[in-house]
Design an enzyme around this catalytic site. Structure first.
Site, PDB file in Angstrom:
ATOM      1  N   GLU A 145      35.963  36.181  41.015  1.00  0.00           N
ATOM      2  CA  GLU A 145      35.567  37.561  40.767  1.00  0.00           C
ATOM      3  C   GLU A 145      34.216  37.788  41.436  1.00  0.00           C
ATOM      4  O   GLU A 145      33.412  36.866  41.561  1.00  0.00           O
ATOM      5  CB  GLU A 145      35.474  37.840  39.266  1.00  0.00           C
ATOM      6  CG  GLU A 145      36.743  37.539  38.477  1.00  0.00           C
ATOM      7  CD  GLU A 145      37.907  38.454  38.809  1.00  0.00           C
ATOM      8  OE1 GLU A 145      37.716  39.433  39.578  1.00  0.00           O
ATOM      9  OE2 GLU A 145      39.016  38.184  38.320  1.00  0.00           O
ATOM     10  N   GLU A 200      40.149  45.948  41.549  1.00  0.00           N
ATOM     11  CA  GLU A 200      39.562  44.682  41.093  1.00  0.00           C
ATOM     12  C   GLU A 200      38.555  44.974  39.982  1.00  0.00           C
ATOM     13  O   GLU A 200      38.081  46.100  39.838  1.00  0.00           O
ATOM     14  CB  GLU A 200      38.830  43.965  42.240  1.00  0.00           C
ATOM     15  CG  GLU A 200      39.681  43.542  43.414  1.00  0.00           C
ATOM     16  CD  GLU A 200      40.479  42.274  43.158  1.00  0.00           C
ATOM     17  OE1 GLU A 200      40.414  41.735  42.031  1.00  0.00           O
ATOM     18  OE2 GLU A 200      41.177  41.828  44.089  1.00  0.00           O
ATOM     19  N   HIS A 257      40.424  38.966  44.845  1.00  0.00           N
ATOM     20  CA  HIS A 257      39.865  37.927  43.953  1.00  0.00           C
ATOM     21  C   HIS A 257      40.617  36.603  44.066  1.00  0.00           C
ATOM     22  O   HIS A 257      40.174  35.595  43.519  1.00  0.00           O
ATOM     23  CB  HIS A 257      39.788  38.430  42.512  1.00  0.00           C
ATOM     24  CG  HIS A 257      41.095  38.438  41.769  1.00  0.00           C
ATOM     25  ND1 HIS A 257      41.157  38.667  40.415  1.00  0.00           N
ATOM     26  CD2 HIS A 257      42.385  38.268  42.172  1.00  0.00           C
ATOM     27  CE1 HIS A 257      42.406  38.620  40.006  1.00  0.00           C
ATOM     28  NE2 HIS A 257      43.180  38.384  41.064  1.00  0.00           N
ATOM     29  N   ASP A 258      41.750  36.602  44.768  1.00  0.00           N
ATOM     30  CA  ASP A 258      42.489  35.352  44.979  1.00  0.00           C
ATOM     31  C   ASP A 258      41.871  34.477  46.068  1.00  0.00           C
ATOM     32  O   ASP A 258      42.236  33.301  46.183  1.00  0.00           O
ATOM     33  CB  ASP A 258      43.937  35.652  45.405  1.00  0.00           C
ATOM     34  CG  ASP A 258      44.790  36.157  44.253  1.00  0.00           C
ATOM     35  OD1 ASP A 258      44.443  35.876  43.090  1.00  0.00           O
ATOM     36  OD2 ASP A 258      45.787  36.841  44.519  1.00  0.00           O
TER      37      ASP A 258
END
Length: 374
Positions: free
Chosen positions: A340, A308, A280-281
């Site tokens: 996300e 996640e 998600h980064d």
């Protein structure tokens, strides 16, 4: 001629119905107005929460079971405990209105109100150190830190002019900045340490995929706390913690595993690769590159264990979705391409990297443990 009794009754009934409908409309309008005003004052809650954490209000209440504002004030180094108690009572009352605290009125024998005492709710207990000494307080402090807050001021400009808000505010991206600011690096690492331990402790309770592993690589493993918990339960696992230099220099050391200092460029070989809050980064292009490197590093029957949260196809109002939406915009504001994703989006990027599919193994709070298998 005057109207008949029946006509007067009919007229009276019609007027009453109109008045009731008008009252309902007024009530609905007032409710909509209050909802709008909650948005106007939405910055109040995080500021009050930060003050409550700095004053250790939740810890004081937890030790007492229930406590009044005066009893709490007596445990603070306040110059004027009486004035402090009055202000505290307003803060505690506010937190009660948000279902963060409970409030009970104690009465004297003659029935007169004596004092109000406040207690914790299931949500506020997460802001009190657990049996291992960890809580969500440092994560809230991170989100309130000036470094993060300055990024939000660039959100509108990033939409109009492009770029990542964090980099617009600080000149470097969020992964490079901590190496330049030791204070913030400590704030960030402490928040990740606490949150990681809470989530990983929960994960090893329900996820059984580590039981038969011999080698595990934690990509973006931070201070090594995730591997420390996993290898404590499964000591036969030989593990590698894989992260950036300014992170690794503060990492913990455990018997049986090593640390490395790169990320995304290559991934060490391992029977399984763990990535918790890593994908998600990054944007899709970077995720694809990272997952392809993971695929190459894994043996024929290896897997990537990914932790996640994922968003539903259509937005919902549940607490879980609201938390993930918060996280999505934090990723947008702080990280280059971070976001996300939905379940199908994870499946798409996994298969594009060469994986055969995903097994959605078990939930951990509002996250999921997923196995990307070859």
């Amino acid at each position: 001629m005057g109207s008949s009794t029946a006509e007067r009754q009919c007229s009276h009934g019609s007027t009453t119905g109109e008045e009731e409908e008008k009252q309902q409309q007024q009530q609905q309008e007032a409710e909509h107005y209050c909802n709008a005003m909650r948005l106007v004052g939405s910055s109040v809650l995080p500021m009050v929460m930060q003050a409550a954490i700095e004053l250790d209000l939740f810890g004081i209440i937890a030790k007492a079971g229930q406590a009044s504002a005066g009893e709490i004030a007596s445990q603070l180094p306040a110059n004027n405990p009486t004035a402090a108690a009055i202000m505290l009572d307003r803060i505690l009352y506010f937190l009660t209105s948000r279902s963060i605290l409970t409030c009970t009125a104690l009465h004297a024998d003659d029935g007169r109100p004596l004092k109000m005492v406040y207690g914790l709710t299931p949500a506020s207990k997460f802001f009190v150190p657990d049996q291992d000494g960890f809580s969500l307080t440092s994560l809230l402090t991170l989100n309130q830190d000036k470094v993060f807050m300055d990024s939000w001021s660039q959100l509108k400009n990033s939409i109009i002019d492009g770029g990542v808000p964090f980099k617009r505010a600080h000149g470097v991206n969020a992964f490079e900045y901590p190496a330049k600011d030791p204070r913030f690096n400590q704030v960030f690492n402490k928040a990740m340490l606490n949150h990681t331990i809470m989530i990983t402790n929960k994960m090893v309770e329900s996820y059984k995929g580590f039981e038969n592993l011999k080698h595990l690589v934690d990509v973006g493993g931070g201070l090594g706390t995730t591997l420390g918990i996993i290898t404590s339960k499964y000591p036969s696992i030989k593990a590698i913690n894989f992260d950036l230099p300014h992170v690794i220099q503060h990492a913990l050391s455990y018997p049986g595993w090593n640390t490395l200092e790169e990320i995304c460029l290559s991934v060490p070989n391992g029977e399984a690769i763990l990535m918790k809050w890593v994908l998600h980064d990054w944007g899709d292009e970077q995720c694809l590159k990272l997952l392809k490197n993971c695929y190459k590093a894994l043996p024929e029957h290896g897997m990537a264990i990914v932790v996640e949260g994922f968003l539903p196809e259509i937005s919902e109002r549940s607490a879980s979705v609201q938390v993930l939406c918060d996280g999505d915009l934090v990723m947008k504001t702080q990280n280059p391409g971070g976001r996300e994703r939905r379940r199908q989006e994870y499946l798409d990027v996994a298969m594009a990297a060469g994986f055969a599919g995903i097994k959605f193994k078990c939930p951990v709070y509002n996250y999921w443990v997923m196995e990307f298998f070859k």
